[in-house]
Write an enzyme that holds these catalytic residues in place. Structure first.
Site, short mmCIF file in Angstrom:
data_model
loop_
_atom_site.label_atom_id
_atom_site.label_comp_id
_atom_site.label_asym_id
_atom_site.label_seq_id
_atom_site.Cartn_x
_atom_site.Cartn_y
_atom_site.Cartn_z
N HIS A 131 13.29 73.20 38.78
CA HIS A 131 12.19 72.33 39.22
C HIS A 131 11.33 72.03 37.98
O HIS A 131 11.25 72.86 37.07
CB HIS A 131 11.38 73.10 40.26
CG HIS A 131 10.28 72.32 40.92
ND1 HIS A 131 9.06 72.10 40.33
CD2 HIS A 131 10.22 71.73 42.13
CE1 HIS A 131 8.29 71.40 41.15
NE2 HIS A 131 8.96 71.16 42.25
N ASP A 208 11.15 81.89 38.81
CA ASP A 208 10.48 81.03 39.79
C ASP A 208 11.05 81.38 41.16
O ASP A 208 12.17 81.01 41.49
CB ASP A 208 10.74 79.56 39.42
CG ASP A 208 10.25 78.59 40.49
OD1 ASP A 208 9.79 79.04 41.56
OD2 ASP A 208 10.36 77.37 40.26
N GLN A 211 11.55 79.28 46.08
CA GLN A 211 12.50 78.99 47.16
C GLN A 211 13.25 80.24 47.62
O GLN A 211 14.10 80.16 48.50
CB GLN A 211 13.52 77.92 46.71
CG GLN A 211 12.90 76.59 46.35
CD GLN A 211 12.36 75.83 47.57
OE1 GLN A 211 12.64 76.19 48.72
NE2 GLN A 211 11.59 74.80 47.33
N LYS A 234 5.33 77.46 51.07
CA LYS A 234 6.75 77.37 51.45
C LYS A 234 7.16 78.58 52.29
O LYS A 234 8.29 78.66 52.76
CB LYS A 234 7.63 77.26 50.21
CG LYS A 234 7.37 75.98 49.41
CD LYS A 234 8.28 75.90 48.21
CE LYS A 234 7.79 74.94 47.16
NZ LYS A 234 7.93 73.52 47.52
N CYS A 372 11.79 66.64 42.09
CA CYS A 372 11.17 67.24 40.89
C CYS A 372 12.21 67.97 40.05
O CYS A 372 11.95 69.09 39.55
CB CYS A 372 10.02 68.18 41.25
SG CYS A 372 8.70 67.37 42.12
N1 PMP Z 1 9.53 75.65 41.88
C1 PMP Z 1 10.34 75.28 42.88
C2 PMP Z 1 11.78 75.73 42.87
C3 PMP Z 1 9.85 74.50 43.92
O1 PMP Z 1 10.65 74.12 44.92
C4 PMP Z 1 8.49 74.10 43.90
C5 PMP Z 1 7.91 73.25 44.99
N2 PMP Z 1 8.64 72.11 45.30
C6 PMP Z 1 7.69 74.53 42.84
C7 PMP Z 1 8.25 75.30 41.85
C8 PMP Z 1 6.26 74.15 42.73
O2 PMP Z 1 5.52 74.78 43.74
P1 PMP Z 1 3.98 74.40 43.95
O3 PMP Z 1 3.94 72.90 43.99
O4 PMP Z 1 3.67 75.02 45.27
O5 PMP Z 1 3.23 74.96 42.84
#
Ligand code: PMP
Length: 414
Positions: A131, A208, A211, A234, A372
């Site tokens: 991401h 990270d 997920q 999430k 993203c």
């Molecule tokens: N890493 C991953 C794998 C994600 O799916 C997301 C959210 N789409 C994020 C980071 C970013 O999370 P946040 O916008 O809640 O900071």
């Protein structure tokens, strides 16, 4: 769900669904099928009520008041730190920095840990499937330091090529970064193995976990990583909540990233001294009500038990994958051996956005776009995919309704 219920390996999905008010609504006159869980999860009433109760009964600022409400608000906020430490098996609650989410957690590591260590010619290693939150913060600080960001490659089926990742762990790498679970492919990365390789070379590993935490039990000590970032929204909790777990030795060595109230020991114009971690990294008023919701979300997962969550999600993923594979011209991106319930796909002859729009008319919420993850889209040579991401409160009937809506949409676009 009764929060006191004993976890088991079976899930009463209808009982669980009754806890999620939003799942009962209709969209364009159709029952909602919410398959955008990787984007954000829905919230059970226990979380909604915890937030509501906070504002109705306990609202005050944290740590700055000696009055009872201030103590209660502080207890709610600090209670979330305890719950999060328990949830990811952190060795100490003081190793958990409460943040607004993974993005803030990654930026904290980028500015406070990576930047002071980077010299010209150094590198940060990440992977092709990340991401943007696990790419861009590293690029920004690398550019400031004259360092670079390298990406470990993946296979066509969406699995990290571990040998290549290990080969890329060269002496100039000062930090390695990997997603525990890909938000696009569902791939579960072998974090424990990667952490072992990183340790052997003295390279800290940032994970990270955005997920992963909604789907599987996480034990940061067993994983052996150095940093673990997660986002609350999430995993049933309110938006604007999250955490960074980091080893004490790293937090102790990290300068503050944000300055302001709550993170200091003493402020003088001749020089300010800072609070010990984790408070050193928590300047300003946090999302107190949101963190009351985080504790309720964790209680909810603990009452359900991950055995039950995983068994149901596995069955849903298998069913959805099998049903989608029946559709001629449908291509699934991400067929790793170990996957969480996320399915990215494209249908020949139809634009992802057009399909998502038609699915919405049928009440089915999926995401279309680059998720993203531009470098991953570039790897596959596509601009966008559709993504159906499932949660434990979804049902087999919803999968069937989604597939029926998809077939109808495809027919309309022919
Ligand atoms: N890493 C991953 C794998 C994600 O799916 C997301 C959210 N789409 C994020 C980071 C970013 O999370 P946040 O916008 O809640 O900071």
């Amino acid at each position: 769900m009764n929060a006191q219920a004993t976890p088991s390996d079976t899930l009463d999905v209808q009982r669980v669904r009754a806890d999620f008010p939003l799942l009962a609504r209709t969209v364009h006159g159709k029952p909602l099928v919410y398959f955008d869980n990787a984007n954000t999860s829905q919230k059970p009433r226990q979380v909604i009520e915890a937030v509501d109760r906070h504002y109705r009964e306990h609202n005050a600022n944290v740590s700055r008041a000696v009055h009872l409400l201030g103590e209660e608000a502080t207890a709610a906020y600090e209670g979330a730190r305890d719950a999060l430490a328990r949830f990811i098996h952190a060795p100490s609650r003081n190793e958990l920095v409460l943040t607004s989410g993974t993005t803030q957690s990654a930026n904290l590591v980028a500015y406070s840990f990576a930047l002071p260590r980077l010299k010209p010619g150094d590198a940060i290693l990440t992977t092709t499937m990340e991401h943007h939150a696990n790419i861009v913060p590293w690029q920004i600080v690398a550019a400031r330091a004259g360092a670079t960001v390298k990406a470990a490659p993946i296979t066509e089926s969406g699995e990290l090529i571990v040998e290549k990742f290990v080969e890329l762990l060269t002496p100039e790498v000062k930090l390695a970064c990997v997603g525990h679970v890909s938000n696009v492919l569902g791939t579960v990365n072998p974090v424990r193995e990667l952490a072992k390789e990183c340790r052997r070379r003295g390279i800290p590993l940032f994970v990270d976990g955005s997920q992963a935490v909604p789907h599987r039990p996480v034990d940061v000590q067993a994983l052996g990583c150095d940093f673990y970032a997660l986002t609350g929204h999430k995993m049933l909790a309110p938006t604007g909540t999250g955490a960074l777990w980091a080893r004490k030795e790293h937090l102790d060595a990290m300068p503050p990233f944000f300055g302001g109230g709550e993170m200091i020991r003493e402020v003088k114009f001749s020089g300010t001294s800072f609070a010990e971690p984790p408070h050193r990294f928590e300047a300003g008023t946090p999302n107190i009500a949101g963190f009351a919701g985080v504790s309720a979300a964790i209680d909810y997962y603990e009452a359900l038990g991950f055995d039950a969550v995983r068994a149901h999600e596995r069955a849903l993923l298998d069913h959805a994958t099998a049903r989608l594979r029946e559709i001629p011209g449908l291509r699934i991106f991400g067929e790793a051996k170990e996957k969480e319930p996320v399915i990215s796909f494209l249908v020949e002859g139809a634009q992802a956005t057009d399909l998502a729009t038609l699915l919405d008319i049928e009440g089915v919420a999926v995401r279309s776009g680059h998720h993203c993850a531009h470098p991953l889209m570039q790897f596959y040579g596509v601009a966008a995919t559709l993504r159906a991401s499932l949660a434990f409160y979804n049902t087999h009937e919803e999968v069937d309704a989604f597939v029926a809506a998809l077939l109808k949409a495809r027919a309309l676009l022919r």
